[in-house]
Design a protein around this motif. Sequence first.
Motif, PDB file in Angstrom:
ATOM      1  N   ASN A  89       0.857  -1.188   0.000  1.00  0.00           N
ATOM      2  CA  ASN A  89       0.000   0.000   0.000  1.00  0.00           C
ATOM      3  C   ASN A  89       0.895   1.240   0.000  1.00  0.00           C
ATOM      4  N   ARG A  90       0.262   2.398   0.042  1.00  0.00           N
ATOM      5  CA  ARG A  90       1.029   3.652  -0.068  1.00  0.00           C
ATOM      6  C   ARG A  90       2.069   3.845   1.042  1.00  0.00           C
ATOM      7  N   GLN A  91       1.888   3.093   2.151  1.00  0.00           N
ATOM      8  CA  GLN A  91       2.837   3.223   3.264  1.00  0.00           C
ATOM      9  C   GLN A  91       3.988   2.222   3.154  1.00  0.00           C
ATOM     10  N   SER A  92       3.899   1.306   2.196  1.00  0.00           N
ATOM     11  CA  SER A  92       4.969   0.308   2.078  1.00  0.00           C
ATOM     12  C   SER A  92       6.255   0.989   1.638  1.00  0.00           C
ATOM     13  N   GLN A  93       7.347   0.298   1.847  1.00  0.00           N
ATOM     14  CA  GLN A  93       8.649   0.890   1.499  1.00  0.00           C
ATOM     15  C   GLN A  93       9.528  -0.174   0.842  1.00  0.00           C
ATOM     16  N   LEU A  94      10.228   0.215  -0.218  1.00  0.00           N
ATOM     17  CA  LEU A  94      11.152  -0.707  -0.885  1.00  0.00           C
ATOM     18  C   LEU A  94      12.575  -0.378  -0.458  1.00  0.00           C
ATOM     19  N   ILE A  95      13.413  -1.403  -0.391  1.00  0.00           N
ATOM     20  CA  ILE A  95      14.821  -1.207  -0.045  1.00  0.00           C
ATOM     21  C   ILE A  95      15.644  -1.855  -1.147  1.00  0.00           C
ATOM     22  N   ALA A  96      16.442  -1.044  -1.840  1.00  0.00           N
ATOM     23  CA  ALA A  96      17.249  -1.556  -2.957  1.00  0.00           C
ATOM     24  C   ALA A  96      18.638  -1.892  -2.451  1.00  0.00           C
TER      25      ALA A  96
END
Length: 356
Positions: A89-96
């Motif tokens: 959802n809009r609060q999720s976060q990706l870590i590259a």
Amino acid sequence: MIFETTYTKDNYPIILKDNALSELSSYLKPNEQNIVLIDQDVYKLHKDYLKDHLDSLNLKYLTIISGEMCKQMSYFESISEKLLSMNINRQSQLIAIGGGATGDFVGFLAATLLRGIDFIQVPTTLLAHDSAIGGKVGINASVGKNLIGAFHRPKAVIFDLHFLNTLPNTEIRSGYGEIFKHAILNNEEEANKLMATYPSIKELTHLEDIEAFLKMGIQTKLDIVIQDEFEGNVRRHLNLGHTFGHGLEYLTKIAHGEAVMIGILFQKIINQKITAYDNEDSIFKFINYLKELGYPLNILNQVDIEKIFEYMKKDKKNIGQSIQMVLQTGDGSFTIEAVSKEEVLDSFIKLKQLIN
Ligand code: NAD
Ligand code: ZN
């Protein structure tokens, strides 16, 4: 070492140190999905280290195709679908976690999914000291590199020097190309300091004192992108070596920063004609240095300059039909000049004579 950007809002920290990964927990979103997308080769090389740092953090992992291959539209589509099926959802976060290609790809996913979610950059290559900063993210089109993209700032850049220990020489040279570019953008003294510290490939592969030069590179890039985030003027100087370099990279598939370093050399030859800042001596010195470090200059004997020229014409920074190139006009000063096809072809002949 922690830098902080100085935009008027939405600033982000850049942490540069050994074991920086242990800081990741402070930037995770509590009670939300934090999903790590990691270059599969980096995962294999650093599995234990990653497990030690990340296993306790309740993260979801996806390993992705390593390197430039992830920046393909078809791959973007499949990973987008996969993330959406995980109910982000809009609060999720990706870590590259990976090199510049991973950061560009994951950053573009973050910029576009659900009209934009947060992401964190964990660069693992020397080169990514450049790509992880400044907020440019994107993927490739079949006709050229980075043609589909966005500006999307990360929430944090966590640059853990530990990862650099496994870089092969090609990737060290590639990252060094962008470090060298940043040095030139400062002044000749900075570039000379690099040449004195790394006179041959032996010293370069040991990466001694690299932290200080990474800091210089990051600071240089930051100063520029904060002044001109959307590339209206001074940010265009960061394209030093890239007009020719991107064409060479695209046609030969050599590493990005290796192509940029050869692009800087090509620029010096054009430059000798247009601004007269460079001369035979400075060009010879530079060619010998690149040979000493093992840059693949021989590839120039195999490429068709007409094809490179066609690629250069497509550069998104061109104006009208002319090719725009960043040229050195003095110690730490630059200009952007229109360069004709004739000048490109003539300079290429000269370049081939000089390297052989
Ligand atoms: P990369 O991500 O392709 O990494 C290069 C190779 O090194 C890959 O094969 C990768 O698997 C491997 N690798 C990564 N970390 C490693 C490690 N610690 N040990 C061993 N191997 C490792 O690319 P890169 O050279 O880091 O960056 C190049 C990309 O960055 C290009 O796509 C370029 O267009 C982009 N770029 C973007 C910006 C920007 O502002 N967004 C700026 C410069 C470059
Ligand atoms: Zn670059």
